[in-house]
Design an enzyme around this catalytic site. Structure first.
Site, mmCIF file in Angstrom:
data_model
loop_
_atom_site.group_PDB
_atom_site.id
_atom_site.type_symbol
_atom_site.label_atom_id
_atom_site.label_comp_id
_atom_site.label_asym_id
_atom_site.label_seq_id
_atom_site.Cartn_x
_atom_site.Cartn_y
_atom_site.Cartn_z
ATOM 1 N N ASP A 228 98.142 64.773 7.751
ATOM 2 C CA ASP A 228 97.144 65.649 8.077
ATOM 3 C C ASP A 228 97.244 67.132 8.709
ATOM 4 O O ASP A 228 97.617 66.771 10.206
ATOM 5 C CB ASP A 228 95.480 65.241 8.141
ATOM 6 C CG ASP A 228 94.809 66.488 7.996
ATOM 7 O OD1 ASP A 228 94.556 67.111 6.864
ATOM 8 O OD2 ASP A 228 93.915 66.881 8.723
ATOM 9 N N GLU B 200 101.225 68.052 5.623
ATOM 10 C CA GLU B 200 100.439 69.062 5.640
ATOM 11 C C GLU B 200 100.511 70.017 6.485
ATOM 12 O O GLU B 200 100.115 69.657 7.503
ATOM 13 C CB GLU B 200 99.166 68.349 5.107
ATOM 14 C CG GLU B 200 97.960 70.584 5.139
ATOM 15 C CD GLU B 200 96.556 70.226 5.357
ATOM 16 O OE1 GLU B 200 95.861 70.822 5.138
ATOM 17 O OE2 GLU B 200 96.506 69.401 5.738
#
Length: 612
Positions: A271, A306
């Site tokens: 993330d 990401e």
């Protein structure tokens, strides 16, 4: 691709952190350089046990007779008690006693499973708590056959690190080694993964190494887990490059290895890596990729990032076209472009694609080369973003029309089928599901679920107002807030309410009803076409293998030279107006959504061809 064998095996990841079950004892280890002494409380025993302080802030004790299932806490010098920061299970939430787990007790049946090649990947992102009414690993296991029938090859689980309370998106995990207890026990998660592998489904896990949740992280009490050298969008930054960082880095690396080894996962999604700051000679992202790949060299392992900075460096390939660090990146540029095309929203972060001519060029470029912004200034941010990405293969990018962020970061968590007409959504589905980039669906998308997916986060009572106000501030950067005809941000659903969480649960009873059944058939047909026409041609695809042309407003032509030498072409008119005078289509049609004849594309028409 190998299928699992019938032979049962056990898996255990050995590490310095946490409680380790031995033959006749359990060893307890805690890194606590801030504490001169640490004691151990075993639930049901009156006497506290003194851990031995050894070098570099470590405290250790081997206790005979302690078996799996025992509950324990660590006692600090001031007599306060904390759970084990490396606990494998927190049956009574993040503040409760930790439970001793023997990972070798679970018997796996997937000994022959080595994963699947990346080119075969079709991802299905899901939140365990909202995927079924029960919200458990075991209940999710009952839906695996639905995913197989749909044509999915990989499940991506939103974060599972144990968080405070009853519900959370998962990005506020406090106990990184403990699967969220409300979803089930660790062996329930293992059973889910084992069952997925039995169906040739890969399982990826979303992990968060840029911050800890606001409640339940006890590491800061005993160790230099945070640093003031850097800042973070969530408060204190994790200490990857300061004093004591070597053990912090080890903690993070061991966590990643633990998930892929002990739970036999096929990959991880990292993330917001742009929010990880590390000035070390070897960045933590480089270290993570190297250690993970070395540990799993005997099988397929897929690492996804990401990264809002669009850094191509993390996606580089070696001379054999294999990933050096990370396999792929979520492609938010394409999401924003297709969302704007379908909905007409052009405020908030969609303002970067407001100009129609620029938007068409950016869409074609993002489909062909990955990043729409490759060192360009993004108008909405006023900052330069991205690195050149044309040299990367299209499989270095994950393409999607919806994900948890882009649905949930709306005032009411509306899905795209509530915002755009069906023709537009079906056209864009045909674009992303047949693209040479790796497609990802968000749970319920395949039947156009009408249930929202708003942001939800259970927090202690004293933090609820802070979370509500913080959420309202975050929503001020969204297109809805800047659009005067949309609800004001003050009307945002309460993220701390159980009702908000309940609203996100999928409506499985609608699956067979019109129009949901028709949507499901649409997705199945597209995925079947991908399986037959696209996937077999992706192996060996290289960078600098694409070209694109803007044919007019909302109309593009993109072509790719695939791994087998064939040329794949996309002719797309993403508008409500018929376009004429266009180049005639070349090659064999493999999919038509809408209307097309020589030189003409009807409204919301997508035509795919392949030329061998």
């Amino acid at each position: 691709m190998q299928r699992p064998s019938a032979r049962s095996i056990s898996r255990k990841h050995a590490m310095r952190f946490g409680a380790e079950v031995r033959t006749d004892s359990t060893r307890f280890q805690l890194w606590a350089p801030k504490c001169r002494s640490i004691r151990l409380r075993l639930k049901g025993r009156r006497t506290l046990l003194q851990l031995e302080a050894i070098d570099d802030g470590w405290h250790c004790l081997d206790v005979e007779g302690v078996k799996p299932g025992a509950r324990y806490k660590f006692v600090l010098p001031d007599d306060s008690e904390i759970p084990d920061p490396a606990s494998r299970h927190q049956p009574d939430d993040v503040d409760g006693f930790s439970e001793v787990i023997d990972p070798a007790q679970f018997q796996w049946t997937d000994d022959g499973w080595t994963g699947r090649p990346w080119e075969e990947t079709i991802i299905y992102e899901l939140h365990v708590g909202a995927f079924t009414e029960e919200g458990t690993f075991r209940a999710a296991m009952d839906r695996l056959d639905h995913l197989v029938a749909l044509g999915i090859t990989a499940i991506q689980l939103m974060p599972l690190a144990d968080f405070y309370g009853r519900f959370n998106w998962g990005y506020d995990g406090a106990m990184w080694f403990a699967p969220e207890a409300s979803y089930g026990r660790p062996e329930d998660l293992k059973a889910f993964i084992d069952a997925a592998h039995a169906r040739s489904l890969m399982v990826f896990l979303d992990v968060v190494y840029n911050h800890f949740g606001p409640h339940g992280n006890c590491l800061a009490l005993v160790a230099p887990i945070f640093t003031r050298k850097h800042t973070s969008p969530w408060g204190e930054a994790i200490n990857y490059d300061g004093q004591g960082a070597s053990v912090v880095r080890e903690f993070v690396v061991e966590n990643a290895l633990y998930w892929v080894t002990e739970f036999n996962l096929d990959g991880l999604r990292f993330d917001a890596v742009h929010a990880i700051t590390d000035d070390s000679t070897t960045h933590i992202l480089e270290l993570l990729a190297a250690r993970l790949r070395a540990a799993r060299s005997h099988r397929h392992l897929h690492l996804i990032v990401e990264n809002s900075e669009n850094q191509a460096i993390w996606l580089r390939r070696n001379s054999e076209a294999r990933p050096i660090h990370y396999t792929a990146q979520w492609n938010d540029d394409i999401h924003h472009l297709v969302h704007e095309a379908a909905t007409g929203e052009n405020t908030g972060y969609y303002a970067d694609f407001d100009n129609m001519e620029a938007r068409c060029d950016k869409l074609a470029r993002a489909l062909a080369e990955g990043f729409a912004y490759q060192g360009n200034i993004k108008p909405h941010e006023g900052m330069r973003r991205g690195e050149p990405s044309a040299g990367l293969p299209p499989t270095a990018f994950v393409i999607y029309m919806q994900d948890h962020d882009q649905i949930g970061n709306r005032i009411k968590g509306d899905r795209i089928t509530r915002l755009a007409n069906a023709d537009a959504v079906k056209a864009l589905t045909a674009v992303y599901l047949l693209s040479p980039q790796i497609p990802m669906l968000f749970m319920g998308e395949e039947w156009a679920s009408q249930n929202p997916f708003p942001f939800f986060s259970d927090v202690p009572a004293e933090l609820r107002e802070t979370v509500r106000k913080g959420r309202q501030e975050e929503l001020k950067s969204t297109p809805e807030h800047e659009d005067p005809v949309k609800p004001d941000v003050e009307e945002a659903v309460d993220p701390t309410s159980p009702a908000t969480f309940a609203s996100a649960r999928l409506d499985w009873q609608d699956l067979a009803e019109p129009p949901h059944a028709e949507w499901l058939a649409h997705y199945r047909a597209l995925i079947d076409t991908r399986r037959m026409e696209i996937i077999p041609r992706l192996a060996g695809i290289e960078g600098f293998a694409s070209d694109y042309e803007v044919l007019g407003a909302q109309c593009v032509l993109v072509s790719w030279r695939l791994g087998d030498g064939a040329t794949l072409r996309l002719y797309a008119n993403l508008d409500e107006v018929t376009r004429t005078g266009l180049p005639s289509a070349i090659g064999r049609r493999i999919h038509l959504q809408g209307f097309a004849e020589q030189g003409t594309l009807g409204p919301w028409t997508v035509l795919w061809t392949v030329e061998v």
